[in-house]
Write a protein that holds these residues in place. Structure first.
Motif, PDB file in Angstrom:
ATOM      1  N   GLY A  97       0.807  -1.213   0.000  1.00  0.00           N
ATOM      2  CA  GLY A  97       0.000   0.000   0.000  1.00  0.00           C
ATOM      3  C   GLY A  97       0.843   1.267   0.000  1.00  0.00           C
ATOM      4  O   GLY A  97       2.080   1.230   0.101  1.00  0.00           O
ATOM      5  N   THR A  98       0.158   2.395  -0.103  1.00  0.00           N
ATOM      6  CA  THR A  98       0.835   3.690  -0.216  1.00  0.00           C
ATOM      7  C   THR A  98       1.670   4.019   1.017  1.00  0.00           C
ATOM      8  O   THR A  98       2.841   4.401   0.891  1.00  0.00           O
ATOM      9  CB  THR A  98      -0.201   4.804  -0.456  1.00  0.00           C
ATOM     10  OG1 THR A  98      -0.983   4.448  -1.594  1.00  0.00           O
ATOM     11  CG2 THR A  98       0.477   6.132  -0.701  1.00  0.00           C
ATOM     12  N   CYS A 146      -2.282  -3.062   0.403  1.00  0.00           N
ATOM     13  CA  CYS A 146      -2.936  -2.108  -0.486  1.00  0.00           C
ATOM     14  C   CYS A 146      -4.439  -2.352  -0.483  1.00  0.00           C
ATOM     15  O   CYS A 146      -4.914  -3.419  -0.123  1.00  0.00           O
ATOM     16  CB  CYS A 146      -2.387  -2.218  -1.915  1.00  0.00           C
ATOM     17  SG  CYS A 146      -2.710  -3.788  -2.687  1.00  0.00           S
ATOM     18  N   GLY A 202       6.248  -1.895  -5.854  1.00  0.00           N
ATOM     19  CA  GLY A 202       4.917  -2.086  -5.277  1.00  0.00           C
ATOM     20  C   GLY A 202       4.610  -3.537  -4.965  1.00  0.00           C
ATOM     21  O   GLY A 202       3.478  -3.890  -4.685  1.00  0.00           O
ATOM     22  N   ARG A 257       4.660   1.828   1.176  1.00  0.00           N
ATOM     23  CA  ARG A 257       5.660   2.220   0.177  1.00  0.00           C
ATOM     24  C   ARG A 257       6.492   3.400   0.669  1.00  0.00           C
ATOM     25  O   ARG A 257       7.713   3.424   0.502  1.00  0.00           O
ATOM     26  CB  ARG A 257       4.987   2.613  -1.132  1.00  0.00           C
ATOM     27  CG  ARG A 257       4.570   1.458  -1.956  1.00  0.00           C
ATOM     28  CD  ARG A 257       3.883   1.959  -3.195  1.00  0.00           C
ATOM     29  NE  ARG A 257       4.139   1.044  -4.288  1.00  0.00           N
ATOM     30  CZ  ARG A 257       3.735   1.226  -5.517  1.00  0.00           C
ATOM     31  NH1 ARG A 257       3.055   2.313  -5.844  1.00  0.00           N
ATOM     32  NH2 ARG A 257       3.989   0.343  -6.442  1.00  0.00           N
ATOM     33  N   VAL A 258       5.834   4.376   1.272  1.00  0.00           N
ATOM     34  CA  VAL A 258       6.540   5.561   1.775  1.00  0.00           C
ATOM     35  C   VAL A 258       7.517   5.166   2.880  1.00  0.00           C
ATOM     36  O   VAL A 258       8.673   5.598   2.892  1.00  0.00           O
ATOM     37  CB  VAL A 258       5.537   6.621   2.277  1.00  0.00           C
ATOM     38  CG1 VAL A 258       6.235   7.735   3.028  1.00  0.00           C
ATOM     39  CG2 VAL A 258       4.729   7.170   1.118  1.00  0.00           C
TER      40      VAL A 258
END
Length: 62
Positions: free
Chosen positions: A6-7, A59, A46, A10-11
């Protein structure tokens, strides 16, 4: 290759990867910092192979 990261994940991976790579140039200056390429690569792709093995998905599903 399916996206399973997920976002936010990922960060966090990108930041952790950059911090580990920075250790190669500052701090203890050991080669272990190059392990930061792994979370950095999984952040950009990803897809995390370990997540695939264990069936984890951070995600949102569509």
């Amino acid at each position: 290759m399916k996206v399973n990261v997920g976002t936010l994940d990922r960060v966090i991976r990108a930041i952790l990867g950059l911090v580990l790579i920075a250790l190669v140039f500052v701090g203890p200056q050991t080669a272990w910092g190059w392990l930061g390429l792994i979370p950095l690569a999984t952040a950009f792709m990803g897809n995390c192979p370990a997540y695939s093995i264990f069936g984890i998905k951070t995600c949102k599903t569509k």
